[in-house]
Design an enzyme around this catalytic site. Structure first.
Site, PDB file in Angstrom:
ATOM      1  N   CYS A  14      -6.895 103.992 -22.461  1.00 52.05           N
ATOM      2  CA  CYS A  14      -5.507 103.555 -23.105  1.00 52.05           C
ATOM      3  C   CYS A  14      -4.894 102.708 -22.298  1.00 52.05           C
ATOM      4  O   CYS A  14      -5.474 101.662 -20.975  1.00 52.05           O
ATOM      5  CB  CYS A  14      -4.791 104.663 -23.465  1.00 52.05           C
ATOM      6  SG  CYS A  14      -3.880 105.499 -22.416  1.00 52.05           S
ATOM      7  N   ARG A  20      -2.293 108.790 -24.220  1.00 50.16           N
ATOM      8  CA  ARG A  20      -3.486 108.921 -25.276  1.00 50.16           C
ATOM      9  C   ARG A  20      -4.812 109.232 -24.433  1.00 50.16           C
ATOM     10  O   ARG A  20      -5.451 110.101 -24.889  1.00 50.16           O
ATOM     11  CB  ARG A  20      -3.562 107.889 -25.893  1.00 50.16           C
ATOM     12  CG  ARG A  20      -2.658 107.396 -27.128  1.00 50.16           C
ATOM     13  CD  ARG A  20      -2.473 105.986 -27.481  1.00 50.16           C
ATOM     14  NE  ARG A  20      -2.029 105.232 -26.571  1.00 50.16           N
ATOM     15  CZ  ARG A  20      -2.030 103.684 -26.796  1.00 50.16           C
ATOM     16  NH1 ARG A  20      -2.203 103.152 -27.756  1.00 50.16           N
ATOM     17  NH2 ARG A  20      -1.653 102.837 -25.789  1.00 50.16           N
ATOM     18  N   ASP A 137       0.525 103.951 -29.532  1.00 48.41           N
ATOM     19  CA  ASP A 137       1.218 104.588 -28.267  1.00 48.41           C
ATOM     20  C   ASP A 137       2.459 105.517 -28.532  1.00 48.41           C
ATOM     21  O   ASP A 137       3.526 104.991 -28.998  1.00 48.41           O
ATOM     22  CB  ASP A 137       1.678 103.422 -27.308  1.00 48.41           C
ATOM     23  CG  ASP A 137       1.811 103.910 -25.870  1.00 48.41           C
ATOM     24  OD1 ASP A 137       2.094 105.214 -25.830  1.00 48.41           O
ATOM     25  OD2 ASP A 137       1.731 103.003 -24.847  1.00 48.41           O
TER      26      ASP A 137
END
Length: 172
Positions: A14, A20, A137
């Site tokens: 990420c 994440r 996000d």
């Protein structure tokens, strides 16, 4: 890395490696352990940037993982290293921009072939366009955004485990 190399190595990618990708890393490691593959599959994570390098998992992500009995206490964010293209069997992008970045950075077609969107393993969206496979996000939101991130990653985990099982059978 040759396809017959052990262990089978997966990396989740990420932006900053605090939300994440460490969630995906820990969730996948837990799933592979539960599937009896923890000794032959190694999962790690990285960010496309060094913005958060050295920092632990975001406390909201840690809270979600801890609630599901998954430990994230040892995680420290790190930036992607180019040599990992050759060292990973499966490179999982968490969002479309990570996918594009990885494709641009990949040194060759063999490396590009290892890059997949994590949600491409979710049977509900697997046949869709990669543009629909992103996970927003959660850092910019609240706890409910982290719950949604968990849900989206969780939906992909069984498909990833089955994909790796098939790959391991091919290696034998």
């Amino acid at each position: 890395m040759s396809p017959s190399s052990n262990p089978y190595r997966i990396i989740a990618v990420c932006t900053g490696n605090i939300c994440r990708s460490p969630m995906a890393e820990r969730m996948l490691a837990d799933a592979f352990a539960a599937a009896g593959l923890g000794d032959v599959v190694v999962v790690d994570s990285a960010g496309t940037t060094a913005y958060e390098a050295g920092r632990p998992v975001d406390p909201r992500a840690a809270r979600i993982l801890t609630a599901r009995s998954i430990d994230s206490s040892g995680h420290r964010a790190r930036k992607w290293q180019p040599e990992w293209f050759a060292e990973r069997h499966l490179i999982l992008a968490l969002d479309v921009d990570h996918y594009g970045w990885l494709l641009e950075e990949a040194p060759d077609e063999e490396s590009r072939a290892r890059i997949r969107m994590l949600r491409s393993f979710d049977p509900v969206v697997a046949d869709g366009d990669n543009l629909d496979h992103g996970i927003d996000d959660p850092w910019y939101g609240g706890q409910s955004d982290f719950e949604e991130t968990w849900r989206l990653i969780e939906a992909s985990v069984p498909g990833i485990v089955e994909h790796v099982r098939a790959q391991l059978r091919l290696q034998k």
